[in-house]
Scaffold this motif. Structure first.
Motif, short mmCIF file in Angstrom:
data_model
loop_
_atom_site.label_atom_id
_atom_site.label_comp_id
_atom_site.label_asym_id
_atom_site.label_seq_id
_atom_site.Cartn_x
_atom_site.Cartn_y
_atom_site.Cartn_z
N ASP A 79 -36.56 1.84 -30.07
CA ASP A 79 -36.13 3.07 -29.40
C ASP A 79 -37.31 3.64 -28.61
OD1 ASP A 79 -34.51 5.09 -28.58
OD2 ASP A 79 -34.45 6.15 -30.51
N SER A 80 -37.02 4.57 -27.71
CA SER A 80 -38.06 5.29 -26.98
C SER A 80 -37.55 6.69 -26.64
CB SER A 80 -38.46 4.54 -25.71
OG SER A 80 -37.38 4.45 -24.81
N VAL A 81 -38.43 7.66 -26.71
CA VAL A 81 -38.09 9.05 -26.39
C VAL A 81 -39.20 9.65 -25.54
CG1 VAL A 81 -36.58 9.52 -28.36
CG2 VAL A 81 -39.05 9.70 -28.63
N LYS A 82 -38.85 10.70 -24.78
CA LYS A 82 -39.80 11.33 -23.87
C LYS A 82 -40.03 12.79 -24.26
CE LYS A 82 -38.65 8.51 -19.82
NZ LYS A 82 -38.14 8.54 -18.41
N SER A 83 -41.22 13.26 -23.91
CA SER A 83 -41.55 14.67 -24.07
C SER A 83 -42.59 15.03 -23.01
CB SER A 83 -42.09 14.95 -25.48
OG SER A 83 -42.34 16.34 -25.65
N LYS A 84 -42.95 16.29 -22.91
CA LYS A 84 -43.97 16.73 -21.96
C LYS A 84 -45.07 17.47 -22.68
CE LYS A 84 -41.12 16.99 -17.78
NZ LYS A 84 -41.86 15.93 -17.08
N VAL A 85 -46.27 17.40 -22.11
CA VAL A 85 -47.43 18.06 -22.70
C VAL A 85 -47.30 19.57 -22.52
CG1 VAL A 85 -49.94 18.26 -22.67
CG2 VAL A 85 -48.85 16.05 -22.19
N ASN A 86 -47.42 20.32 -23.62
CA ASN A 86 -47.29 21.77 -23.55
C ASN A 86 -48.63 22.44 -23.26
OD1 ASN A 86 -48.74 21.76 -26.00
ND2 ASN A 86 -46.87 21.86 -27.24
N GLU A 87 -48.63 23.76 -23.31
CA GLU A 87 -49.84 24.52 -22.97
C GLU A 87 -50.98 24.27 -23.96
OE1 GLU A 87 -50.43 26.32 -20.35
OE2 GLU A 87 -48.42 26.13 -19.47
N LYS A 88 -50.65 23.78 -25.13
CA LYS A 88 -51.68 23.48 -26.12
C LYS A 88 -52.22 22.06 -25.98
CE LYS A 88 -49.86 26.69 -29.59
NZ LYS A 88 -49.35 26.83 -30.98
N GLY B 243 -60.36 12.58 -19.92
CA GLY B 243 -61.74 12.16 -20.08
C GLY B 243 -62.58 12.28 -18.83
N THR B 244 -62.00 12.73 -17.72
CA THR B 244 -62.75 12.90 -16.47
C THR B 244 -63.37 14.29 -16.43
OG1 THR B 244 -61.25 11.41 -15.30
CG2 THR B 244 -62.57 12.89 -13.94
N ASP B 245 -64.66 14.37 -16.08
CA ASP B 245 -65.32 15.68 -15.95
C ASP B 245 -64.59 16.54 -14.94
OD1 ASP B 245 -67.21 14.93 -17.79
OD2 ASP B 245 -68.70 14.31 -16.29
N ASN B 246 -64.26 17.78 -15.37
CA ASN B 246 -63.53 18.72 -14.51
C ASN B 246 -62.24 18.09 -13.97
OD1 ASN B 246 -65.65 20.70 -14.71
ND2 ASN B 246 -66.82 19.50 -13.20
N GLY B 247 -61.60 17.29 -14.82
CA GLY B 247 -60.38 16.60 -14.41
C GLY B 247 -59.18 17.53 -14.32
N ALA B 248 -58.12 17.03 -13.75
CA ALA B 248 -56.90 17.81 -13.56
C ALA B 248 -56.24 18.12 -14.90
CB ALA B 248 -55.93 17.05 -12.66
N SER B 249 -55.49 19.21 -14.94
CA SER B 249 -54.79 19.60 -16.16
C SER B 249 -53.76 18.55 -16.56
CB SER B 249 -54.10 20.95 -15.94
OG SER B 249 -53.25 21.26 -17.03
N VAL B 250 -53.58 18.41 -17.87
CA VAL B 250 -52.58 17.46 -18.37
C VAL B 250 -51.27 18.17 -18.73
CG1 VAL B 250 -54.34 15.89 -19.24
CG2 VAL B 250 -53.41 17.66 -20.75
N VAL B 251 -51.23 19.50 -18.61
CA VAL B 251 -50.01 20.24 -18.95
C VAL B 251 -48.87 19.79 -18.03
CG1 VAL B 251 -48.93 22.53 -19.03
CG2 VAL B 251 -51.30 22.22 -19.80
#
Length: 324
Positions: free
Chosen positions: A61-70, A37-45
């Protein structure tokens, strides 16, 4: 024709048998969309996303994942159920940002969620308070104070702090409370697990997101005399400070005459006072008067006498029963 029918029936039987041996249908996937939500903010990938699962409000339970290119973090084989919920927590620039609660009830619709993150800043000059309401109510032997703060972050970044406590937690927002406060409880915005109580009040260790946030908390002050002295220090620039008294007419000293009366959200009537032009770091001092500690002490003594008399009667009866 009969041969074709028999073959079709065999195929259906084989398919049913295969389904019964493999068990239930495959569990669906959940796609969590992460945006900055920040203007010109850093990539979240590459940002890490933690999915915490709850059943009937309890974490299971809890599981982890990472943000992909999409811009999505995808979780496969997510369990579903009428009482299963989830919260996605995205970690961006070492700060956690939560999604809304996600219902995982079974259904035809695909499972989706979203998290908005912000770049992080330590510039606290963007923090301020709009309205600050201070409400006083009388309990049996204490005052109940409720404070409402309209907390503002005028930037488009989440604001944290460069100052850390002894446990390496950020000291983000400090709130001063009157001397002698007890029993701090939060009802909105602040999360108690993120607060650290001190001798002077408390501080929040969570970053403040952009925008306006309505914070509310309460505590008690003991009534130990005919008057209770209260000092409230303003730790952020504040536009408006108002005091609402539900302790009776004309019992507040030090703030001038009340402006009038108003009905609060709980249905009770209150006198209200305005404090003009509050300054950062200023301590607003006033008194609440008209208490009668002797009357309360006599009441307490009477209750003790009744209790002791009742206990004495039981003891006498037991002694008499034993003598017989």
């Amino acid at each position: 024709m009969s041969h074709i029918i028999v073959t079709a029936e065999l195929i259906l039987l084989c398919l049913w048998g295969a389904a019964s041996t493999t068990g239930a249908e495959p569990q669906p996937s959940l796609a969590v969309e992460v945006t900055n939500g920040t203007d010109n903010g850093a990539s979240v990938v590459g940002d890490e996303v933690l999915l915490v699962l709850y059943e009937r409000e309890k974490p299971i339970d809890s599981v982890k994942s990472k943000v992909n290119e999409k811009g999505r973090a995808v979780f496969e084989n997510v369990p579903t159920g009428d009482h299963i919920r989830a919260v996605a927590k995205a970690k961006h620039q070492n700060m956690m940002f939560d999604s809304q609660v996600i219902s995982l009830a079974p259904g035809p619709n695909p499972l989706k969620a979203s998290v908005k993150v912000f770049d992080v800043s330590t510039d606290k000059s963007k923090l301020s308070v709009g309205m600050h309401h201070f409400i006083i109510k009388t309990l049996t032997d204490a005052l109940r104070i409720t404070e409402y703060m309209q907390l503002k972050n005028a930037s488009d970044k989440a604001i944290t702090s460069q100052v850390k406590d002894s446990n390496d937690r950020d000291i983000v927002l400090e709130v001063s409370l009157p001397a002698g406060f007890k029993d701090v409880a939060c009802s909105s915005y602040f999360e108690e697990h993120a607060l650290v109580i001190t001798d002077q009040g408390f501080y929040d260790t969570m970053a403040v997101p952009p925008g306006i946030h309505n914070a509310a908390f309460s505590y008690t002050l003991a009534i130990d005399g005919r008057a209770v002295d209260i000092g409230k220090k303003l730790s952020l620039p504040t536009s408006e400070f108002m005091l609402f008294s539900q302790v009776g007419d004309d019992r507040v000293r030090g703030l001038g005459s009340p402006i009038g009366q108003v009905t609060l959200s709980d249905g009770g009537s209150a006198e209200y006072y305005s404090y003009p032009d509050p300054k950062l770091g200023e301590e607003i001092r006033f008194q609440v008067v008209g208490f009668n500690p002797e009357k309360r002490n006599h009441t307490g003594l009477l209750v003790l006498c009744v209790v002791f008399a009742a206990v004495g009667t039981v003891i006498v009866r037991r002694i008499r029963a034993g003598s017989k």
